[in-house]
Motif scaffolding. Sequence first.
Motif, PDB file in Angstrom:
ATOM      1  N   GLY A 169       0.790  -1.218   0.000  1.00 20.89           N
ATOM      2  CA  GLY A 169       0.000   0.000   0.000  1.00 20.89           C
ATOM      3  C   GLY A 169       0.825   1.272   0.000  1.00 20.89           C
ATOM      4  N   THR A 170       1.933   1.299   0.749  1.00 23.63           N
ATOM      5  CA  THR A 170       2.764   2.507   0.787  1.00 23.63           C
ATOM      6  C   THR A 170       3.308   2.819  -0.594  1.00 23.63           C
ATOM      7  OG1 THR A 170       3.412   2.018   3.069  1.00 23.63           O
ATOM      8  CG2 THR A 170       4.748   3.605   1.878  1.00 23.63           C
ATOM      9  N   GLN A 171       3.724   1.798  -1.304  1.00 20.73           N
ATOM     10  CA  GLN A 171       4.212   1.975  -2.667  1.00 20.73           C
ATOM     11  C   GLN A 171       3.122   2.594  -3.540  1.00 20.73           C
ATOM     12  OE1 GLN A 171       5.248  -1.685  -4.581  1.00 20.73           O
ATOM     13  NE2 GLN A 171       5.910  -0.712  -6.477  1.00 20.73           N
ATOM     14  N   THR A 172       1.905   2.107  -3.403  1.00 19.76           N
ATOM     15  CA  THR A 172       0.787   2.638  -4.192  1.00 19.76           C
ATOM     16  C   THR A 172       0.559   4.107  -3.887  1.00 19.76           C
ATOM     17  OG1 THR A 172      -0.308   0.484  -4.275  1.00 19.76           O
ATOM     18  CG2 THR A 172      -1.679   2.420  -4.658  1.00 19.76           C
ATOM     19  N   VAL A 173       0.544   4.465  -2.611  1.00 24.28           N
ATOM     20  CA  VAL A 173       0.301   5.851  -2.226  1.00 24.28           C
ATOM     21  C   VAL A 173       1.372   6.775  -2.811  1.00 24.28           C
ATOM     22  CG1 VAL A 173       0.147   7.482  -0.308  1.00 24.28           C
ATOM     23  CG2 VAL A 173      -0.917   5.232  -0.125  1.00 24.28           C
ATOM     24  N   ILE A 174       2.635   6.416  -2.641  1.00 24.08           N
ATOM     25  CA  ILE A 174       3.733   7.249  -3.138  1.00 24.08           C
ATOM     26  C   ILE A 174       3.671   7.370  -4.656  1.00 24.08           C
ATOM     27  CG2 ILE A 174       6.236   7.430  -3.372  1.00 24.08           C
ATOM     28  CD1 ILE A 174       6.473   6.154  -0.602  1.00 24.08           C
ATOM     29  N   ASN A 175       3.473   6.268  -5.345  1.00 21.98           N
ATOM     30  CA  ASN A 175       3.411   6.307  -6.813  1.00 21.98           C
ATOM     31  C   ASN A 175       2.271   7.175  -7.307  1.00 21.98           C
ATOM     32  OD1 ASN A 175       5.598   4.582  -6.974  1.00 21.98           O
ATOM     33  ND2 ASN A 175       4.377   2.741  -7.361  1.00 21.98           N
ATOM     34  N   GLU A 176       1.117   7.044  -6.673  1.00 23.88           N
ATOM     35  CA  GLU A 176      -0.041   7.825  -7.119  1.00 23.88           C
ATOM     36  C   GLU A 176       0.141   9.310  -6.826  1.00 23.88           C
ATOM     37  OE1 GLU A 176      -2.337   6.708  -8.995  1.00 23.88           O
ATOM     38  OE2 GLU A 176      -1.698   4.615  -8.866  1.00 23.88           O
ATOM     39  N   LEU A 177       0.742   9.638  -5.684  1.00 28.12           N
ATOM     40  CA  LEU A 177       0.984  11.046  -5.377  1.00 28.12           C
ATOM     41  C   LEU A 177       1.967  11.654  -6.369  1.00 28.12           C
ATOM     42  CD1 LEU A 177       1.162  11.138  -1.467  1.00 28.12           C
ATOM     43  CD2 LEU A 177      -0.685  11.938  -2.945  1.00 28.12           C
ATOM     44  N   MET A 178       2.996  10.913  -6.748  1.00 24.33           N
ATOM     45  CA  MET A 178       3.951  11.420  -7.736  1.00 24.33           C
ATOM     46  C   MET A 178       3.241  11.779  -9.039  1.00 24.33           C
ATOM     47  SD  MET A 178       7.175  11.721  -6.805  1.00 24.33           S
ATOM     48  CE  MET A 178       8.164  11.524  -8.281  1.00 24.33           C
ATOM     49  N   ILE A 179       2.339  10.919  -9.462  1.00 18.43           N
ATOM     50  CA  ILE A 179       1.598  11.167 -10.704  1.00 18.43           C
ATOM     51  C   ILE A 179       0.721  12.405 -10.566  1.00 18.43           C
ATOM     52  CG2 ILE A 179      -0.216  10.259 -12.211  1.00 18.43           C
ATOM     53  CD1 ILE A 179       0.892   7.431 -11.553  1.00 18.43           C
ATOM     54  N   GLU A 180      -0.027  12.495  -9.469  1.00 16.25           N
ATOM     55  CA  GLU A 180      -0.969  13.599  -9.303  1.00 16.25           C
ATOM     56  C   GLU A 180      -0.260  14.924  -9.040  1.00 16.25           C
ATOM     57  OE1 GLU A 180      -3.941  13.348 -10.133  1.00 16.25           O
ATOM     58  OE2 GLU A 180      -3.949  11.161 -10.304  1.00 16.25           O
ATOM     59  N   TYR A 181       0.875  14.895  -8.346  1.00 19.51           N
ATOM     60  CA  TYR A 181       1.629  16.140  -8.134  1.00 19.51           C
ATOM     61  C   TYR A 181       2.068  16.731  -9.469  1.00 19.51           C
ATOM     62  CZ  TYR A 181       1.937  15.247  -3.095  1.00 19.51           C
ATOM     63  OH  TYR A 181       1.648  15.053  -1.769  1.00 19.51           O
ATOM     64  N   ALA A 182       2.474  15.860 -10.395  1.00 19.78           N
ATOM     65  CA  ALA A 182       2.861  16.346 -11.726  1.00 19.78           C
ATOM     66  C   ALA A 182       1.685  17.030 -12.409  1.00 19.78           C
ATOM     67  CB  ALA A 182       3.379  15.183 -12.572  1.00 19.78           C
ATOM     68  N   HIS A 183       0.478  16.444 -12.267  1.00 20.37           N
ATOM     69  CA  HIS A 183      -0.721  17.047 -12.852  1.00 20.37           C
ATOM     70  C   HIS A 183      -1.050  18.391 -12.200  1.00 20.37           C
ATOM     71  CE1 HIS A 183      -2.206  12.752 -14.077  1.00 20.37           C
ATOM     72  NE2 HIS A 183      -1.288  13.223 -14.895  1.00 20.37           N
ATOM     73  N   LEU A 184      -0.717  18.519 -10.921  1.00 22.48           N
ATOM     74  CA  LEU A 184      -1.015  19.756 -10.185  1.00 22.48           C
ATOM     75  C   LEU A 184       0.100  20.784 -10.308  1.00 22.48           C
ATOM     76  CD1 LEU A 184      -2.485  18.174  -6.912  1.00 22.48           C
ATOM     77  CD2 LEU A 184      -3.765  19.314  -8.727  1.00 22.48           C
ATOM     78  N   GLY A 185       1.163  20.449 -11.028  1.00 25.79           N
ATOM     79  CA  GLY A 185       2.262  21.378 -11.226  1.00 25.79           C
ATOM     80  C   GLY A 185       3.186  21.514 -10.028  1.00 25.79           C
ATOM     81  N   ILE A 186       3.204  20.492  -9.159  1.00 26.32           N
ATOM     82  CA  ILE A 186       4.066  20.524  -7.978  1.00 26.32           C
ATOM     83  C   ILE A 186       5.456  19.993  -8.345  1.00 26.32           C
ATOM     84  CG2 ILE A 186       4.388  19.672  -5.624  1.00 26.32           C
ATOM     85  CD1 ILE A 186       2.028  21.559  -5.955  1.00 26.32           C
ATOM     86  N   ASN A 187       6.479  20.708  -7.945  1.00 26.48           N
ATOM     87  CA  ASN A 187       7.866  20.289  -8.168  1.00 26.48           C
ATOM     88  C   ASN A 187       8.205  19.208  -7.146  1.00 26.48           C
ATOM     89  OD1 ASN A 187      10.643  20.027  -8.420  1.00 26.48           O
ATOM     90  ND2 ASN A 187      10.987  22.208  -8.745  1.00 26.48           N
TER      91      ASN A 187
END
Length: 335
Positions: free
Chosen positions: A17-35
Amino acid sequence: MRILLSHGLPFSLAHGGTQTVINELMIEYAHLGINVDYEKWWLQEQPCDIIHSFGRPSYINVKLAHEKGIRTVMTEYLDQVSSRPQWYRLLQRFAVQSLGCVNGGSMDRLGWKVYKELNALIYTTQHEWEVAQYIFGANHNCGYIIPHGLRPEAINALSRSSTSGQYLVSVATITERKNSILLAKAAIEANIPVHFIGKPYAKDKYFRQFSELVDNKYVFYHGFVSEEEKYELLIKAKGFVLLSRFESGCVAVYEAAAAGLPLLLPSLPWAETGYPDTKYLSHVRLTNIKNIANGLTSFYENNKRQSDMTFPVLSWNDIAKKYVEIYEKVMNESK
């Protein structure tokens, strides 16, 4: 705002689960324009504003980060600690407080001191946040609750209508913590078909013992399947069952809820306090195989998939925005 994500355990050793959370946040941060980037320990220079640790960071890391003007955020899964009996938590609290009075250095080495030093502490459930305050004295002004999410395409796929199959489904790593063997034995005892989805951490003794119970009559094992196959198995099931000793939210439970599946979980704190109230959530005591089998039978006979979500499930984009709000808040606060 520059964010570094940090995690101490290689995913090659323990997926989940931790892997899933981190991977998904990385994807969504890119969509939100977060460095955002992963923390690269081998680099002498890696500028950032916030280090976001998944799991408890060492006190020295937090201290050094603050000296450099870097904020620190932790997402912690206190699943095992928060599922212990109250008397055990009381003893652990006493031990933490005693060591803090006698030897402050032990607090540093064990990482307990960080609970008062971090800029933000994030938990999946209110119960785990309360345990962090009770045992470790976490700063009550810095706590936040953020659940797990799913991708929009997953939510859409799981909401599809389908003919109902005559089986229950369980999505989990095949390991002792998930009580895979216990569930398999109960399924055989109850003559209830349960389809297991998930891979083991290793093909160890526990996995071999589980494999011996696979009879393709009451215990079906699909292994690690594609997302599409998993969704198909979920939407055709009558219900979802997971008997884990401890969990922090558990992405698989959110998937089952998005599919409208009734849930059968153990009578343990993580399962009794970690999800929104719903009449489609049942619990069973893990006393013995016979009791669990009776619980499976009752659950199987009295439940079926619903047309709506079992409880509301957010998208990972919504979850990422909640994290970003916390980042913005700690950036606007003085250390």
